[in-house]
Design an enzyme around this catalytic site. Sequence first.
Site, PDB file in Angstrom:
ATOM      1  N   SER A 254       2.405  -4.910  10.943  1.00  0.00           N
ATOM      2  CA  SER A 254       2.301  -3.283  10.934  1.00  0.00           C
ATOM      3  C   SER A 254       4.081  -2.388  11.177  1.00  0.00           C
ATOM      4  O   SER A 254       4.650  -3.339  12.057  1.00  0.00           O
ATOM      5  CB  SER A 254       1.481  -2.777  11.889  1.00  0.00           C
ATOM      6  OG  SER A 254       1.800  -3.161  13.030  1.00  0.00           O
ATOM      7  N   LYS A 255       3.691  -1.341  11.258  1.00  0.00           N
ATOM      8  CA  LYS A 255       4.569  -0.609  11.365  1.00  0.00           C
ATOM      9  C   LYS A 255       5.426  -1.113  12.615  1.00  0.00           C
ATOM     10  O   LYS A 255       6.461  -1.039  13.071  1.00  0.00           O
ATOM     11  CB  LYS A 255       4.828   0.692  11.680  1.00  0.00           C
ATOM     12  CG  LYS A 255       4.826   1.249  10.233  1.00  0.00           C
ATOM     13  CD  LYS A 255       5.005   3.154  10.326  1.00  0.00           C
ATOM     14  CE  LYS A 255       4.661   3.314   8.445  1.00  0.00           C
ATOM     15  NZ  LYS A 255       4.559   4.531   7.917  1.00  0.00           N
TER      16      LYS A 255
END
Length: 499
Positions: A254-255
Amino acid sequence: MADRIRTRFAPSPTGYMHVGNLHTALFAWLTARHHGGDFILRIEDTDEVRSTPEALDVIYQGLRWIGLEWDEGPDVGGPHGPYVQSERLDVYHDYLSKLLEAGMAYECYATPEELEQMREVQKARGLPPKYDGMCAHLTDEQRQAYRDEGRRPCIRFRVRETGKTVVNDLIQGEVTYENALIGDPVIVKTSGYPTFHFAVVIDDFLMDVSHVIRGVEHLPNTQIHMQLQEVLGFETPLYAHLPIVLGEDKTKLSKRHGAVSVTDYADQGYLPEAIFNFLALMGWSPGDEDEIISREDIVRRFSLDACSKSPAVFDLGKAEWINGEYVKQSDPDRILELVLPRIQNAGLFEEDASAERLAWLRRVIVLMQERAKLLTVFESWARYFFTDDYEYEERARSKWLGKPETAETLQALTARMASLEAWDADSLESAVRGLAEELGVKAGNVIHPCRAAVTGTTVGPSLFHLLEVLPQETVVHRLTRATQLVAEGKLAPAEGDAS
Ligand code: GLU
C-alpha cells in the site's frame, strides 16, 4: 487460439495505478516481447461510476515512462478495436442475447436489501455467502410483477451447480474449484454495462489473446471465465496468475510502503530503466545472481516458467540500490537533463543558465554519480553545491562542529584556503595535509571538520574534488561562517541527540 503469442494489459481506470499494476503490465509485455508476439492495451472501464479520465492518464503515463509500448490499443488502434470496453457495449449485447436464448443467462430482480438478507441468513446458518438463485427460475408472470413494482433487472450467468472447474495455471499450477461454492454471477448490470467477468472473456477471445497474465487476485474469477468460455464456445487461453506483491512487512502493498502511484517514481528520483529492472526481478528469477540486467537481456532471458508463485516482496532499499547502479552507469548528460529542471524548480539553479554554468553542473554530476542513489539528492543533502543555505546535520555537529576546539582548526584552515593560489584538487590536498602536519594533528582532524563546515554533512564525494568544484570564495565564506558559529557554540548538537 492465436498462432502468435498475444498478451494484454487490461487495467481499470479506477483509483491510482500502483507498482503492482505496473508489475503485471511488465510481465505481460515481457512475455509478448520475448516471443516476438503482440502486446495489447485494453482499457476496462466498465465500472462507470469509479472510472476517471485522470486515472486513465496515469496509466498511459506510467506505461510510457517505463517504456512498455503497445502494439494495439486505444490510441494506436489495431485490427481488434475498439480497445476501450465502454465503446464495445454492442459486442457484449450480442453475446448476451446468445446466452439468454440458450437459457444460460437470466434476469435477476433482487434488490440490494434482498441480497444482504440472503447473506445474513447464510451467515446465520454457517454457510459461505453466495447468490442463492432466487431469480434463476422465474416465470414470465413473476418477472412482469417485479417490473410492475418498478424493479429493473441485472443479468446473471448460470454456473454449474455440481462438479469441479480445474484451472491449469502456468505459474500457480493446477487449482481446483468446487462449482457448488459459487453463485450465479452478474454479467450485465442494471445500467446495461457488462461486468468485468463478461467483458474480459469476450474481449480476450475476440482479441485473440493467447496468454492471460494478471494478478493472482483474479485466480478465483478464472473458474467463472472458463465456464463462460465453454458456454460461448470460446477456446480457453493460457492463464498465468502472478503472485501478490507484498510490502517488506509482508502485508499487502500500500502507500505506506512507498508504493505510490507509478508516476511518482520519476518525482522520487528514479530512472525508468531501474524500475523496469527492479520490477522484473520481483517474482522472476534470471537463474543466477545477476541483479543489474539490461532491458534487452531481460527480454531475452524472461520466461514465465521461471516465475515464482510465492509472494513477491517490494523492497524499497533494493529499488534504491538498483537505481544507484543505473545512475552510476548513465551518461552524465542524461542525468544533467533530468536534474536540471529539478534544481531549477527547487530554486537552486538559474533558469537561464549559461553554457559555462551547465558545464560546471556537469562536473558536479560526474562527481556525485557514484553516490547519488536517487536524483533527489541534488535537492536534498547535496544542495550545498548550489547554495550556502544548507543544514548542519546532527552528526556533523556532534562529531565536529559542536566542539569549541574545532573553531581553531577551522580558523587556520580558512586562512590557508583564502591564500591558496591554485584551486585544484591536488593543491587543495597538499594545503589541507600540510596544515594538519603544522598543527600536529591527523589529516582527518582537518578533513572532517572542513567537510562538515563546507557541506553540513559527514559523507560525500572526495573532499578535495568537492572543494575544487566549489568557487574559492564560497569555500572561504563558508569556513569563516562556520568558524564563527562554532566559536559561539551555535552548532552544538540538539539536546538529547545521541549520535
Ligand atoms: N481490469 C482488471 C483489473 O484491473 C484486469 C483484468 C484481467 O487482467 O483479466 O484488475
